[in-house]
Design a protein around this motif. Structure first.
Motif, PDB file in Angstrom:
ATOM      1  N   HIS A 101       0.821  -1.204   0.000  1.00  0.00           N
ATOM      2  CA  HIS A 101       0.000   0.000   0.000  1.00  0.00           C
ATOM      3  C   HIS A 101       0.853   1.252   0.000  1.00  0.00           C
ATOM      4  CE1 HIS A 101      -3.768  -2.112   0.533  1.00  0.00           C
ATOM      5  NE2 HIS A 101      -3.130  -2.898   1.379  1.00  0.00           N
ATOM      6  N   GLN A 102       2.163   1.037  -0.130  1.00  0.00           N
ATOM      7  CA  GLN A 102       3.057   2.170  -0.001  1.00  0.00           C
ATOM      8  C   GLN A 102       3.490   2.692  -1.357  1.00  0.00           C
ATOM      9  OE1 GLN A 102       6.183   1.254   2.673  1.00  0.00           O
ATOM     10  NE2 GLN A 102       6.882   3.371   2.824  1.00  0.00           N
ATOM     11  N   GLN A 103       3.265   3.979  -1.566  1.00  0.00           N
ATOM     12  CA  GLN A 103       3.643   4.613  -2.817  1.00  0.00           C
ATOM     13  C   GLN A 103       5.159   4.815  -2.807  1.00  0.00           C
ATOM     14  OE1 GLN A 103       0.928   5.342  -4.664  1.00  0.00           O
ATOM     15  NE2 GLN A 103       1.941   6.206  -6.440  1.00  0.00           N
ATOM     16  N   VAL A 104       5.877   4.228  -3.770  1.00  0.00           N
ATOM     17  CA  VAL A 104       7.331   4.380  -3.774  1.00  0.00           C
ATOM     18  C   VAL A 104       7.803   5.213  -4.957  1.00  0.00           C
ATOM     19  CG1 VAL A 104       7.963   2.381  -2.402  1.00  0.00           C
ATOM     20  CG2 VAL A 104       7.449   2.082  -4.817  1.00  0.00           C
ATOM     21  N   VAL A 105       6.976   5.286  -6.006  1.00  0.00           N
ATOM     22  CA  VAL A 105       7.269   6.178  -7.129  1.00  0.00           C
ATOM     23  C   VAL A 105       6.033   7.047  -7.314  1.00  0.00           C
ATOM     24  CG1 VAL A 105       7.758   6.320  -9.596  1.00  0.00           C
ATOM     25  CG2 VAL A 105       8.834   4.535  -8.231  1.00  0.00           C
ATOM     26  N   GLU A 106       6.234   8.373  -7.289  1.00  0.00           N
ATOM     27  CA  GLU A 106       5.074   9.278  -7.321  1.00  0.00           C
ATOM     28  C   GLU A 106       4.774   9.737  -8.741  1.00  0.00           C
ATOM     29  OE1 GLU A 106       3.233  10.530  -4.826  1.00  0.00           O
ATOM     30  OE2 GLU A 106       4.304   9.835  -3.039  1.00  0.00           O
ATOM     31  N   ASP A 107       5.800  10.261  -9.397  1.00  0.00           N
ATOM     32  CA  ASP A 107       5.564  10.887 -10.692  1.00  0.00           C
ATOM     33  C   ASP A 107       6.903  10.954 -11.419  1.00  0.00           C
ATOM     34  OD1 ASP A 107       4.826  12.337 -12.856  1.00  0.00           O
ATOM     35  OD2 ASP A 107       4.511  14.213 -11.775  1.00  0.00           O
ATOM     36  N   VAL A 108       7.135   9.954 -12.251  1.00  0.00           N
ATOM     37  CA  VAL A 108       8.409   9.898 -12.957  1.00  0.00           C
ATOM     38  C   VAL A 108       8.148   9.955 -14.457  1.00  0.00           C
ATOM     39  CG1 VAL A 108      10.326   8.381 -13.568  1.00  0.00           C
ATOM     40  CG2 VAL A 108       9.728   8.720 -11.168  1.00  0.00           C
ATOM     41  N   GLY A 119      10.818   9.762  -5.282  1.00  0.00           N
ATOM     42  CA  GLY A 119       9.834   9.182  -6.184  1.00  0.00           C
ATOM     43  C   GLY A 119       9.423  10.066  -7.345  1.00  0.00           C
ATOM     44  N   ARG A 120      10.111  11.202  -7.554  1.00  0.00           N
ATOM     45  CA  ARG A 120       9.781  12.058  -8.689  1.00  0.00           C
ATOM     46  C   ARG A 120      11.027  12.295  -9.527  1.00  0.00           C
ATOM     47  NH1 ARG A 120       5.002  14.766  -7.343  1.00  0.00           N
ATOM     48  NH2 ARG A 120       4.421  14.281  -5.213  1.00  0.00           N
ATOM     49  N   SER A 121      10.847  12.397 -10.848  1.00  0.00           N
ATOM     50  CA  SER A 121      11.975  12.761 -11.692  1.00  0.00           C
ATOM     51  C   SER A 121      12.097  14.275 -11.632  1.00  0.00           C
ATOM     52  CB  SER A 121      11.749  12.286 -13.127  1.00  0.00           C
ATOM     53  OG  SER A 121      10.456  12.627 -13.564  1.00  0.00           O
ATOM     54  N   VAL A 122      13.247  14.756 -11.154  1.00  0.00           N
ATOM     55  CA  VAL A 122      13.389  16.188 -10.957  1.00  0.00           C
ATOM     56  C   VAL A 122      14.200  16.851 -12.068  1.00  0.00           C
ATOM     57  CG1 VAL A 122      13.008  16.221  -8.475  1.00  0.00           C
ATOM     58  CG2 VAL A 122      15.291  15.737  -9.350  1.00  0.00           C
ATOM     59  N   LEU A 123      15.079  16.094 -12.689  1.00  0.00           N
ATOM     60  CA  LEU A 123      15.919  16.682 -13.739  1.00  0.00           C
ATOM     61  C   LEU A 123      16.221  15.618 -14.774  1.00  0.00           C
ATOM     62  CD1 LEU A 123      18.652  18.502 -11.637  1.00  0.00           C
ATOM     63  CD2 LEU A 123      17.066  19.619 -13.215  1.00  0.00           C
TER      64      LEU A 123
END
Lengths: 242, 366, 291
Positions: A18-25, A207-211
């Protein structure tokens, strides 16, 4: 070929239980080169790879050469030509080296010669149980399983993890050979290895791609990169060596 | 119906409704309520009260199983053992010794405590499916012991209740309503005990361990001890319920120690809704009534007249229950309570967090 | 000495039955993580149908015994494959629900068998030789024991060769060790799921026919009672290990026979004690790799 996108990931999220490990990549992997995912420990690099493969629950869009693969089961994604070399090798310890290789063969004419050429040791150790191989040999076996087939892309997760500097160099050399034939999406903690291999970088944070962008831009400002990846205590090995 | 379900979501209303329910159930033996198709006769008749008391006992037993499966996430296939220890233990003590009833009850409970602690400690060395198999094996050993030692247990024929040490108000068909009230009181006590456990610190740790054992270990707690507490509490409650069962049925047969009996409990809990106390209670009552009505149906003329293809399956209650169970697992996860919950949400449009199905979680911790 | 020989060979015969049930259980659990409570029903339905076939063509010939074994294997395999495709597959990766479905199937099917064939045992006959005895070290051993041992040994050998030398065998062995990595090599592991169910069901079906000759009858509860010992054998042998299942089956059955004879009928209790000891000393079982 260069410039064409092999793999496009848009808004990928993934969860373990139930754990979100990747949010928005989101990122693209262009043809003909190596794209490396960088990030601190626990940032979601491995989970991104597993999410692409459907090994963990995921949502978002993943396209392989323009076709959606995010609704397919793992085995069908792989059969579309996505080779996978997992973190920690995951060779079948109770099977022999030859059996490990035989299991991975799915093309009508697997590229056994390529494997024999790159890692002759695996052929001589064919009857040995994979569990008794050294870490470096297991890595070569794991890599070979993906190389046997004609893939459109390879997803390779931390191939140099836990290896001695000499073996790191060997693996990197092998990957350089491989990268000439097939594009690679690489997770790599070893900055030197990433510098040698990667043409593009994607940085993942929480969990987000930043660059993302050409690797040369990042390596111009290495201090910033190191700061971003939290080198201190995060196990980015081998930065000062070689 | 929907209005009631919606109001159930407020704690105060919940207490009031529960109290009203208990009072209403307690009044049944004094009333003349007829529910055709569900109850075999008017509510004050001994036959009906016997059935109702049995359904309350099964509700209580399902609650004790809920402590293992729902609260602690332990899939046990050996819970019948403790029920059998209660029923046979008390039956044997009453028959073979001069102990007064209350003392005999205390001895059985103490014995159960010891057995549950020892067997629990051994079986908790493994987890998940292995735990299930090990508990199954222990219960099987108990079942074999009961069948082999027929001199003490009555073997296949079962053990009849010896009534000398019993107070008069528990003896005889006319006093069935006293036993009914006893069963109701037992259910209330078990419900409160289970509720207390789930809300205690140990209960919270058990629930946390069910969802993520590693995290519990990391914060320095030992899931083993809380799981053992759950096993012991469930075992002792089951033994107490077994004793009331002995009094109600005036005896006990070896079937209650069989693995099938535990499987029945599993069916009840899943039917009612895993992870919910009310689910266990509702499941127990529905199952018992359904079982009784299906048995009645099986013996009816309407069935006897059917062609064999229909007659054979319809005359086997367990076939119908087993099939129903499969359908519930496949198509109604969350059981009866889950369905009721969905209806409530639809009716009330409440946006509260949905209850997680504990079964999802068990898998990940395996 | 003659008693020891009798107990030993009878124990081996019983162990053969345990193995035929436990081998499928262990492979199914090892590959899929499914604890299959319906496995006993695969055995029972096979035994009943094989008996129905054999008695129609005259049960006393070797041909009809061979046909009965074939029917048993085919029925067990088909029923098991159907179970996997219709019930288990829908609940992919939801292990608790999968167990629950097999529990429901076990309860419903035993009730159905009782409805069809009644609760009383149906007595089974076979070739005359099976009912006779052979002298071994002064002990008169019922011949059916030898049949059981020979067939179970043949099944074990076939399974080992299959696992060792075929691609499906390779997939199964790899899947027992690391299922998700098998799918990550592009292999549809669900085909292997159906296959292990079929193989396990066929072995149980053969076991059912042999059990009916060992006990002398077929009854609706036969599968369920063997299943419990097969579970114990599976845990002791190590979940997922075929060799472990074979070893533990013989071990458990022989101990059971000796305890029943020398320790006053305590065989079943000794088996459970053995299980407790194995769990305390070696929770993974004799040849198990994983916990």
């Amino acid at each position: 070929m260069t410039g064409e996108v092999v793999l496009r990931v848009s808004g990928l999220s993934a969860r373990i239980g139930h754990q979100q490990v990747v949010e928005d990549v989101s990122f693209d992997v262009p043809a003909g080169e190596v794209t490396a995912i960088l990030g601190r420990n626990g940032a979601g690099k491995t989970s991104t790879i597993k999410g692409i493969l459907g090994l963990i629950g995921r949502s978002g869009i993943v396209e392989l050469e323009g076709e959606r693969i995010d609704t397919l089961a793992t085995d069908r994604i792989v059969r579309r030509g996505v080779g996978y070399v997992p973190e920690d090798r995951e060779v079948f310890a109770s099977l022999t080296v030859a059996e490990n290789l035989r299991l991975a063969e799915r093309d009508a004419s697997p590229r056994r010669e390529l494997v024999a050429e790159l890692f002759p040791e695996l052929i001589t150790r064919g009857a040995q149980r994979a569990g008794t191989l050294s870490g470096g040999q297991q890595q070569m076996l794991s890599l070979s399983r993906a190389l046997l087939n004609d893939n459109r892309i390879l997803l390779i997760d931390e191939p140099t993890k836990g290896l001695s500097p000499k073996l790191v160099a060997e693996v990197v050399a092998a990957l350089e050979v491989v990268a000439r034939v097939v594009p690679i999406l690489l997770v790599e903690q070893n900055l030197n290895a990433a510098r040698r291999l990667a043409a593009r970088l994607v940085v993942i944070e929480d969990g987000r791609s930043v660059l993302s962008g050409p690797a040369s831009e990042f390596f111009e400002d290495e201090e910033r990169l190191i700061r971003m990846l939290g080198v201190h205590g995060s196990g980015v090995g081998g930065v000062g060596t070689a | 119906m929907n209005a009631v379900l919606v109001s159930m979501r407020r704690p105060g209303a919940r207490w009031l409704l529960s109290a009203l329910l208990v009072v209403g159930l307690a009044a049944l033996p004094l009333l003349n309520i007829v529910v055709p198709g569900v109850l075999p006769g008017p509510s004050y008749t001994p036959g009906t009260l016997q059935l109702l008391a049995l359904s309350l006992i099964f509700a209580a037993l399902a609650l004790s199983y809920h402590v293992l499966f729902g609260a602690a996430g332990l899939l046990s296939f050996g819970h019948a053992l403790y029920f059998a220890i209660g029923a046979y233990g008390l039956g044997i003590l009453l028959k073979r010794t001069e102990l007064p009833l209350l003392l005999a009850v205390a001895v059985v409970l103490a014995g159960t405590l010891v057995v549950a602690t020892v067997l629990g400690a051994i079986s908790l060395r493994v987890s998940g499916i292995s735990f299930a198999m090990v508990t199954l094996a222990f219960a099987q050993a108990g079942s074999v012991l009961i069948q082999r030692n027929s001199g003490i247990t009555g073997g296949e024929d079962g053990l009849s209740l010896s009534t000398q040490q019993l107070p008069d108000f528990f003896v005889g068909v006319l006093n069935t309503r006293n036993l009914y009230w006893l069963a109701l009181a037992l259910l209330v006590v078990v419900f409160l005990a289970v509720r207390w456990f789930e809300r205690s610190r140990a209960g919270h740790v058990a629930a946390a361990a069910r969802e993520n054992e590693l995290r519990v270990r990391v914060i320095g707690l030992r899931p083993f001890s809380v799981k053992l507490v759950a096993v012991v509490i469930a075992g002792v409650l089951a033994a107490a319920i077994g004793m009331v069962y002995l009094l109600l049925q005036s005896g006990v047969v070896p079937g209650v120690a069989s693995s099938n009996f535990t499987l029945t409990l599993l069916v009840i809990v899943v039917l009612g809704g895993v992870g919910s106390r009310w689910g266990a209670v509702i499941g127990g009552v529905v199952y018992t009534l359904l079982d009784q009505r299906l048995s009645a149906l099986a013996g009816s003329d309407a069935i006897a007249g059917l062609p064999a293809v229909l007659r054979v399956p319809l005359s086997e209650p367990l076939f119908l229950l087993g099939t129903l169970f499969i359908l519930v697992v496949l198509f109604l996860p969350g059981g009866i309570v889950g369905v009721a919950g969905r209806l409530t949400r639809r009716a009330g449009r409440t946006s509260g967090a949905t209850r997680e199905d504990p079964r999802d979680v068990i898998e990940e911790t395996e | 000495m003659s008693t020891v020989a009798l107990l030993l060979i009878t124990g081996l015969g019983l162990g053969a039955l345990y193995f035929l049930v436990a081998s499928g259980l262990s492979l199914i659990y090892g590959l899929m993580g499914v604890l299959n409570f319906a496995h006993g029903s695969f055995l029972t339905i096979s035994a009943f149908l094989a008996w129905e076939v054999a008695r129609r063509i005259g049960a006393d010939s070797w041909g009809s015994l061979g046909l009965a074994l074939l029917v048993g294997a085919v029925v067990g395999g088909i029923v098991a494959a159907g179970t996997e495709l219709l019930l288990i597959r829908r609940l992919y990766e939801r292990h608790i629900e999968q167990v629950l479905v097999t529990v429901g199937l076990a309860l419903a099917s035993v009730a159905l068998f009782q409805g069809i064939w009644g609760t009383d045992p149906q007595y089974v006959t076979g070739p005359a030789w099976l009912a006779q005895t052979t002298d071994v070290l002064g002990a008169r051993i019922p011949n059916n024991r030898f049949l059981l041992i020979a067939v179970a040994a043949a099944v074990l050998l076939t399974l080992l060769l299959f696992l060792r030398y075929t691609r499906f065998g390779l997939v199964i062995r790899a899947g027992v060790e690391n299922r998700s990595m098998v799918t990550a090599l592009g292999i549809d592991v669900r085909r292997a799921f159906t296959l292990v169910f079929t193989i396990g069901g066929a072995a149980a079906g053969i076991g059912g026919v042999l059990a009916s000759h060992y006990f002398g009858y077929v009854s609706p509860e036969m599968g369920a009672s063997l299943l419990i010992f097969a579970f114990i054998v599976t845990v002791i042998g190590g979940l997922g290990s075929l060799a472990g299942a074979a070893l533990a089956a013989v071990f458990v059955a022989v101990i059971q026979q000796f305890a029943n004879f020398y320790l006053g009928g305590t065989g079943d209790i000794m088996v459970v004690l053995l299980l407790a000891v194995v769990l305390l000393v070696r929770p993974r079982g004799l040849l198990g790799r994983r916990g």
